[in-house]
Write a protein that holds these residues in place. Sequence first.
Motif, PDB file in Angstrom:
ATOM      1  N   LYS A  37      29.573  14.035 -41.781  1.00  7.89           N
ATOM      2  CA  LYS A  37      28.326  13.475 -41.430  1.00  7.89           C
ATOM      3  C   LYS A  37      28.016  14.592 -40.280  1.00  7.89           C
ATOM      4  N   VAL A  38      28.865  14.976 -39.394  1.00  2.90           N
ATOM      5  CA  VAL A  38      28.679  15.758 -38.268  1.00  2.90           C
ATOM      6  C   VAL A  38      29.777  16.886 -38.414  1.00  2.90           C
ATOM      7  N   ILE A  39      29.410  18.146 -37.896  1.00  6.27           N
ATOM      8  CA  ILE A  39      30.606  19.094 -37.759  1.00  6.27           C
ATOM      9  C   ILE A  39      30.529  19.677 -36.390  1.00  6.27           C
ATOM     10  N   LEU A  40      31.504  19.694 -35.489  1.00 12.03           N
ATOM     11  CA  LEU A  40      31.547  20.162 -34.325  1.00 12.03           C
ATOM     12  C   LEU A  40      32.112  21.625 -34.349  1.00 12.03           C
ATOM     13  N   ALA A  41      31.533  22.568 -33.725  1.00 14.14           N
ATOM     14  CA  ALA A  41      31.910  23.951 -33.677  1.00 14.14           C
ATOM     15  C   ALA A  41      31.522  24.588 -32.434  1.00 14.14           C
ATOM     16  N   ALA A  42      32.143  25.838 -32.287  1.00 13.34           N
ATOM     17  CA  ALA A  42      31.813  26.662 -31.062  1.00 13.34           C
ATOM     18  C   ALA A  42      31.141  27.905 -31.427  1.00 13.34           C
ATOM     19  N   SER A  43      30.518  28.837 -30.435  1.00  9.60           N
ATOM     20  CA  SER A  43      29.710  29.842 -30.738  1.00  9.60           C
ATOM     21  C   SER A  43      30.424  30.904 -31.307  1.00  9.60           C
TER      22      SER A  43
END
Length: 656
Positions: free
Chosen positions: A168-174
């Motif tokens: 449902k959601v993706i958590l990522a970094a720049s």
Amino acid sequence: MPETAKRSAREHYESLVSRANQAPEDFWAEQARRIVWFRDPATILAWDAQEHARWFIDGEMNICHAALDHHVANGRGDQVALYWDSPVTDSKCQYTYRELRDEVARLAGALRDKGVEKGDRVIIYMPMVAEAAMAMLACARLGAVHSVVFGGFSPKELAIRIDDATPKVILAASFGIEVDRVIPYKPWLDEAIELATHTPEACLILQREQQRATLGPRDHDWQECLAHAQATEAVSMLGSEPLYILYTSGTTGTPKGVVRDHAGYAVALHYSMEILYGTRPGDTFMAASDIGWVVGHSYIVYGPLLMGASTVMYEGKPVRTPDAGAFWRLIEEYRINCFFTAPTAFRAIKKEDPDASLMAGRDLSSLRSLFLAGERLDPPTYHWLNDLLPVPIVDHWWQTETGWPVAGNLLGLDMITRQASGPRAPVEARAGSATWPLPGFNVQVLDGLGDEVEPGVQGNVVIQQPLPPGCLTGLYHNPARFHAAYLAAYPGYYLTGDGGYLDEDGYLFVMGRIDDVINVAGHRLSTGEMEQVLGSHEAVAECAVIGIEDSLKGEMPLGLVIIKDAWRGDESALRQALAQRVRDEIGAIASLKDVLIVERLPKTRSGKILRKMIRQIAAGEQYQIPSTIDDPASLEDVREALSEAGVGLAGQARSA
């Protein structure tokens, strides 16, 4: 060690093994009482439709609550829970248990604001930053199923996992940063979403100050989301409900998504922290790995926090950040008691600093034990470390699928029942062995017909059902593949895929994957044994042995070695000496064809040498470059060395 002490340790160990094997429900019910529950389980052991063990299915708990809230409520709120150390960005920080709980609770609230609920999947695509651990814990707090994808996986590989997990959601970094390059996480994430069939509803992006990303319509700034979020309490989870999906490394096509539960995993990790690692509340524990691997899940994030220890999270390498003394600096600075890494890390250190001169002047008095796993701990590296450090050097063996160690020297064996003053090795280690199977793992070695082999005879390493708590509960939405891959070959047993043997004293020797055994003129020979011989030479830093096709003998072994930086000598003479050493120590049947000297060997980022790929290159076969490869240029080193030696056609690569 006195003979009476040996007998005592052996008797204590055998009593635990007997209880775990003969009365597993009673044994694991006792261990379950050592963690915190919302509702105690009434059903300890159940069986699914595939005759696979399931544990604590009707108990209620939450692993995030057990790892954070429980310790805050019991007086550890001001103790450091997490140290973060990043030499690649010249940054450090730390969080107490109270601070970490509060950050995780707010992140869980931010996820809930984006519609994440119990049972939803969330992909975490992040470097080794403290927020990545928070992301895992926040998902667990909500009852969402996290799937950590190793930071820096290619867009194609990330897309495959997006389609399989349907987050449902993706958590990522720049971005992420390696020793010599910046990895553009956000552009790769965008490309992966374009490639995937499934589209997440939202992405939370952690903007790292060194390089910020341009956000699109589905993207949300991590810190802004947290600023508006309300802290969320831990959701009560049935013990059997899923905690995470972890895709096995190096897969092609549809990956295998290993599924782990809340309760069994928590019980097993807490038990292993005590009985194997000898860790106590308040200790400092470091696993030099990545959260993208099972080691990071089990022993960077969940295991140390369940125990009430302080964990060290490291964004760096064993060498070149800045040098081969990085680990010694970490041990001294954070007063680390138990250190855990892969053998390949110390082989890299030994190559660059063979005399450990960078250890000089460091105060390592806090260190009580050093654990190694991920690849077989070759005896030369074991002896180098054993001569270097006055602490137990523990080779232990486990897999992504098992989730926690199958075998090791139980440093905490006396701590649980006898309250010993600290960790100590209960038995003498044997170089090349992971020592004894842990209580709960009924390890056996079977031949191809399913019969148990004699001590010292190599065969297929299997584990009799029931597997203990903490092991995989299945493969994500693929029970048929789970059964075919692990249970079908030997009914009633789990097939590890590794070959090895048990000696007459019950020590387990894991020699490598089953497909690393070669057949020379009808004789089955372990490449691991030959690597042990090559690695014992003073000039050799690291090595691999493969089998190549031979018209007369079927297969012939071929060695590839990396020599130490400080070694000076004639390479031609060294090659001859190494080949002769294998013949002398294993026998003429070994028929080692040649030994080639290379600058690098292809490895995964977790340190596993890609032996199958080297075999494919040598055979002139088309091969897939895995997304997990650490240094793609190492393939050219191997291709050139094989071509110069006239071996095969040196293969054709296919991009991953």
